[in-house]
Design a protein around this motif. Structure first.
Motif, mmCIF file in Angstrom:
data_model
loop_
_atom_site.group_PDB
_atom_site.id
_atom_site.type_symbol
_atom_site.label_atom_id
_atom_site.label_comp_id
_atom_site.label_asym_id
_atom_site.label_seq_id
_atom_site.Cartn_x
_atom_site.Cartn_y
_atom_site.Cartn_z
ATOM 1 N N ARG A 236 0.856 -1.184 0.000
ATOM 2 C CA ARG A 236 0.000 0.000 0.000
ATOM 3 C C ARG A 236 0.893 1.235 0.000
ATOM 4 N NH1 ARG A 236 -0.020 -1.368 5.500
ATOM 5 N NH2 ARG A 236 0.887 0.319 6.737
ATOM 6 N N PHE A 237 0.277 2.351 -0.347
ATOM 7 C CA PHE A 237 0.973 3.633 -0.293
ATOM 8 C C PHE A 237 -0.052 4.693 0.075
ATOM 9 C CE2 PHE A 237 1.842 7.670 -2.470
ATOM 10 C CZ PHE A 237 3.001 8.033 -1.806
ATOM 11 N N SER A 238 0.294 5.551 1.027
ATOM 12 C CA SER A 238 -0.600 6.621 1.458
ATOM 13 C C SER A 238 0.178 7.922 1.552
ATOM 14 C CB SER A 238 -1.216 6.311 2.837
ATOM 15 O OG SER A 238 -1.918 5.089 2.825
ATOM 16 N N THR A 239 -0.493 9.007 1.221
ATOM 17 C CA THR A 239 0.122 10.326 1.362
ATOM 18 C C THR A 239 -0.944 11.326 1.750
ATOM 19 O OG1 THR A 239 1.503 11.983 0.260
ATOM 20 C CG2 THR A 239 -0.197 10.937 -1.075
ATOM 21 N N GLY A 240 -0.538 12.382 2.442
ATOM 22 C CA GLY A 240 -1.496 13.385 2.881
ATOM 23 C C GLY A 240 -0.826 14.713 3.171
ATOM 24 N N LYS A 663 -19.133 3.300 -0.808
ATOM 25 C CA LYS A 663 -18.090 4.071 -1.471
ATOM 26 C C LYS A 663 -17.940 5.462 -0.868
ATOM 27 C CE LYS A 663 -17.814 1.897 -6.015
ATOM 28 N NZ LYS A 663 -17.841 2.134 -7.482
ATOM 29 N N LEU A 664 -19.044 6.095 -0.522
ATOM 30 C CA LEU A 664 -19.029 7.449 0.033
ATOM 31 C C LEU A 664 -19.274 7.382 1.534
ATOM 32 C CD1 LEU A 664 -18.907 10.513 -0.577
ATOM 33 C CD2 LEU A 664 -21.417 10.448 -0.755
ATOM 34 N N ILE A 665 -18.331 7.916 2.321
ATOM 35 C CA ILE A 665 -18.419 7.817 3.787
ATOM 36 C C ILE A 665 -18.220 9.201 4.401
ATOM 37 C CG2 ILE A 665 -17.526 6.668 5.854
ATOM 38 C CD1 ILE A 665 -16.415 4.486 4.025
ATOM 39 N N SER A 703 -12.150 2.786 -5.845
ATOM 40 C CA SER A 703 -12.188 1.365 -6.167
ATOM 41 C C SER A 703 -11.749 0.608 -4.923
ATOM 42 C CB SER A 703 -11.262 1.055 -7.349
ATOM 43 O OG SER A 703 -9.904 1.254 -6.983
ATOM 44 N N LYS A 704 -11.622 -0.722 -5.064
ATOM 45 C CA LYS A 704 -11.136 -1.495 -3.927
ATOM 46 C C LYS A 704 -9.706 -1.124 -3.563
ATOM 47 C CE LYS A 704 -14.027 -5.619 -4.429
ATOM 48 N NZ LYS A 704 -14.049 -7.093 -4.610
ATOM 49 N N SER A 705 -8.995 -0.549 -4.504
ATOM 50 C CA SER A 705 -7.577 -0.270 -4.300
ATOM 51 C C SER A 705 -7.262 1.192 -4.028
ATOM 52 C CB SER A 705 -6.773 -0.726 -5.532
ATOM 53 O OG SER A 705 -6.943 -2.097 -5.758
ATOM 54 N N ILE A 706 -8.164 2.098 -4.379
ATOM 55 C CA ILE A 706 -7.856 3.526 -4.286
ATOM 56 C C ILE A 706 -8.915 4.229 -3.442
ATOM 57 C CG2 ILE A 706 -7.443 5.647 -5.575
ATOM 58 C CD1 ILE A 706 -6.717 3.934 -7.976
ATOM 59 N N VAL A 748 -3.415 3.928 -1.798
ATOM 60 C CA VAL A 748 -3.503 2.917 -2.846
ATOM 61 C C VAL A 748 -3.074 1.587 -2.234
ATOM 62 C CG1 VAL A 748 -2.683 2.163 -5.107
ATOM 63 C CG2 VAL A 748 -2.991 4.611 -4.642
ATOM 64 N N VAL A 749 -3.900 0.552 -2.380
ATOM 65 C CA VAL A 749 -3.619 -0.768 -1.828
ATOM 66 C C VAL A 749 -3.518 -1.758 -2.978
ATOM 67 C CG1 VAL A 749 -4.425 -2.590 -0.291
ATOM 68 C CG2 VAL A 749 -4.860 -0.199 0.281
ATOM 69 N N PHE A 750 -2.523 -2.659 -2.927
ATOM 70 C CA PHE A 750 -2.409 -3.684 -3.963
ATOM 71 C C PHE A 750 -1.973 -5.010 -3.351
ATOM 72 C CE2 PHE A 750 1.610 -1.464 -3.616
ATOM 73 C CZ PHE A 750 2.550 -2.489 -3.598
#
Length: 750
Positions: A236-240, A663-665, A703-706, A748-750
């Motif tokens: 996975r990769f996350s940024t903020g 999808k929307l939270i 998506s499931k990954s993003i 992003v998760v893979f």
């Protein structure tokens, strides 16, 4: 084509479809804490029934659209729909926490999404990017933090218990020792959130397997190993980005796995500048933090696995406006090796052994402090070591479970403050102050915990016997003059008993009685004229301190339905030989501007009592809400005044919605904290005004990954500060919290 051939083809297709629809599948059920197989779990899958075997294996014929129900006397009952079941089959195993764990007054903070849900708070990827483990704990209203910096080194306080009164460990064994005498680097700051799966807060002196949980045990649990049938890559990769303070964050993981190994690498990076409070005033809060680590899991056989982990944490140029110095460099290494073996004996089921080491190299100075006039330059280089091991066996009986083992932990600290006088009669003089005196403490313990389930009640018996040896290798002359004998040996017995009754399928209650005994810490015994307390007085350790004792009662109530859950924890604590401090007019401070010296002492008795309340409910229209609150009342019975550093009542409310197939939270969060006017005049506390905060959050799963996430903290730009925030050095102004703050993130998760 003849009719006969067409008929045979149709029969063949139907046979293939039937075979596909009823293909044989399997997975293993394992205990979450010790990886032991869950034996004799019953399952119902349509008309098919069965039990898990000696390896925890469940086999069944898959039928499309069907759900599975699983039940076990010690692990409860649960149900999976088709998608959830296929996810478990794909992973080949499922970890389940024993319901006996839930006997404890415990809160669980989950940092990963999984099929199994635990009571507590689910932390999103934004929190995994946090650089400080205490930030995760502050999600719970029962937690607050002592803050000497705007963005770094938050020191957790739970029910008014703090510092070494809280047992902070990783995976039940490893910890770290703060090298800074002022705890710029508390143990929680070394727990990298992006390498953790969840955090368990075991309340009170009842969970004794992982150490003396005097006021509670905070167990940071790393992610499970992933062994897969075929070689695979995951990550996975996350940024903020946060607007107030110009904070940039990022974290990621990449892993490689197959049937015999799992190798993963983690990394996280955060840096920021000063921020604006709600009044528009600038708050010194610059920091830079990086965490990097690796896990290697080896499956030695079907019943053995070995895990190695290494974490490197670094910090640079961190502002601490409440302290005389700022952090310049902090480099920490944490190593851990654990071996697990499943034993197919009649009673003994598994054994695990851990060895660990944590090494902190810390440097701080005052050279960037805006001092006018600058009377002297000061710097301190300090190092700490925390290492040891733990071994534990687990026995399974028909209606009970026994944990028993031993552990060893040694911690030591060394460091010298160097002062160079620039002005006045001592100009040009250089003095050295021996902060830690090369002090060390070794704790050797035997522990046991017994869970017994009967038809009417569930019981937990827990015990720990600890031998505590402490001494200093480099005593300063002035310390030796006061305390000629610095070597101390103490024996600390700890006992706890708990009982739970399920009155109905919805209502249960628990009662816990515990007695924990804790010897003084390195600071409380050996600190040598350093201002490490709430006020500017220099603190002097006392090796003659008696071990303090916590006698505590906890009552828990839980009410659960399909759409609602209410949890109530009530506690009352009577403290004997409570470790505190008193101003000693016969002692002279080392720095002329210090008002005096405080010496650590025991006070005869003190008391604490309070509660935590949490209510979660699913509403209509895709909504769910959660209400939580916590309060602690604490009193120094000897001085007949409130104990210091006790947070006021904290109220939290959140309203969350899930739309468009989750999808929307969107989420609204509200927090209200009452005024704290129960203050300790002995420690120079002042009353803290109440405040209210409103946060808005919006997540969208592309998506499931993003996934993208946006948040506005402190929407109303409230000017506020927590009761435990320290004051800016040289002033009476507390460190104010950030004003309005915008956050935007991507994962992003893979």
């Amino acid at each position: 084509m003849t009719f006969k051939n067409i008929f045979l083809i149709l029969i063949l297709c139907l046979s293939v479809n039937s075979a596909m629809a009823q293909s044989k599948m399997q997975f293993s059920l394992l205990d979450y804490d010790d990886n032991s197989p869950i034996i004799a779990a019953t399952f119902e899958y349509g008309n098919e029934q069965g039990v898990s075997d000696a390896n925890g294996l469940i086999s069944f014929s898959f039928v499309k659209g069907r759900s599975i129900k699983i039940s076990h006397v010690q692990y409860g009952s649960w149900e999976w729909n088709e998608n959830q079941l296929l996810d478990v089959v794909d992973k080949q195993l499922y970890h389940r926490r024993s319901t006996t764990v839930n006997l404890y007054p415990v809160s669980v903070i989950a940092l990963r999404t999984s099929i199994q849900t635990d009571d507590g708070i689910t932390i999103d990827f934004q929190e995994r990017m946090q650089h400080d483990g205490a930030d995760i704990l502050n999600q719970l209203p029962a937690f607050n933090s002592i803050r000497k910096s705007g963005n770094y080194g938050f020191d957790p306080v739970f029910r008014g218990f703090k510092y070494d009164q809280l047992n902070i460990v990783m995976n039940g064994a490893q910890s770290a020792t703060a090298a800074c005498p002022n705890r710029m680097d508390p143990p929680s700051s070394q727990m990298a959130p992006n390498m953790m799966d969840r955090v368990e807060v075991l309340k009170g002196p009842h969970a004794l397997r992982y150490g003396t949980g005097f006021g509670g045990t905070i167990n940071f649990i790393p992610s499970k190993l992933k062994f897969t049938k075929e070689p695979g890559v995951y990550g996975r990769f996350s940024t903020g980005y946060e607007s107030n303070g110009n904070i940039i964050r990022g974290e990621g993981q990449i892993g490689f796995s197959e049937a015999k190994y799992d190798l993963s690498f983690f990394g996280a990076w955060s840096q920021g500048d000063d921020y604006k409070d709600g009044n528009g005033e600038n708050v010194k809060a610059g920091f830079l933090r990086g965490s990097f680590g690796s896990n290697l899991g080896l499956k030695l056989s079907n019943n053995q696995q070995l895990r190695f982990s290494a974490i490197y944490n670094m910090a640079r140029d961190v502002d601490f406006p409440a302290l005389a110095m700022d952090l310049r460099n902090d480099d920490t290494w944490m190593f851990n090796a654990r071996h697990d073996i499943q034993i197919h004996g009649k009673k003994l089921k598994s054994w695990n052994t851990t060895i660990f080491g944590s090494f902190v190299d810390h440097f701080m100075d005052n050279r960037l402090k805006p001092l006018n006039p600058r009377m002297m330059d000061a710097e301190t280089a300090a190092k700490t070591y925390n290492y040891g091991g733990r071994t534990e066996g687990i026995w399974q009986f028909s209606k009970s479970k026994l944990y028993a083992g031993a552990d060893l932990r040694t911690e030591s600290a060394e460091g010298t403050r160097v002062r160079e006088f620039l002005m006045g009669p001592n100009a040009g003089m250089i003095l050295q102050d021996n902060a830690w005196q090369n002090g060390s403490i070794t704790k050797t313990a035997l522990f046991g915990e017994y869970h017994l389930n009967t038809e009417s009640f569930n019981y937990i018996f827990s015990g720990r016997l600890e031998l505590n040896n402490a001494d200093i290798k480099d005593p300063s002359p002035e310390f030796s003059e006061l305390y000629p004998d610095t070597k101390v040996t103490q024996v600390n017995p700890n006992l706890s008993f708990g009982i739970q009754k399920a009155f109905t399928n919805q209502l249960s209650a628990g009662l816990f009685l515990g007695r924990a005994q804790r010897s003084g810490s390195l600071s409380e015994r050996y600190i040598n004229y350093f201002p490490i307390g709430q006020d500017p007085y220099e603190m002097l350790g006392n090796p003659q301190l008696k071990a303090e004792i916590n006698n505590q009662l906890d009552l828990t109530f839980e009410w659960k339905t399909e759409k609602s859950a209410i949890n109530v924890d009530l506690f009352a604590s009577y403290l004997q030989d409570y470790i505190s401090s008193v101003i000693d007019p016969d002692l002279d401070p080392r720095i002329p501007t210090s008002p005096g010296v405080r010496r650590y002492i025991n006070i005869d008795d003190a008391s604490k009592f309070g509660f935590e309340f949490n209510w979660t409910q699913h509403l209509a229209l895709g909504l769910q809400h959660q209400l939580g609150m916590a309060y602690t009342y604490a009193k120094d019975l000897e001085r007949n005044e409130p104990l210091p550093e006790i947070p006021p009542l904290d109220f939290r409310y959140s309203l969350l919605g899930k739309y468009f197939n989750n999808k929307l939270i969107p989420e609204i969060l509200f927090r209200y904290v009452l005024e704290q006017d129960r203050i300790s005049l002995e420690y120079g506390e002042t009353a803290t005004p109440s405040f209210a905060l409103l946060d808005l959050k919006l997540g969208y799963n592309i998506s499931k990954s993003i996934k993208v996430n946006a948040m506005v903290n402190n929407v109303l730009d409230e000017a506020y500060y927590e009761h435990l925030n320290r004051s800016v050095r040289g002033t009476s102004n507390p460190i104010y919290a950030p004003g309005r703050n915008f956050f935007l993130g991507l994962t992003v998760v893979f």
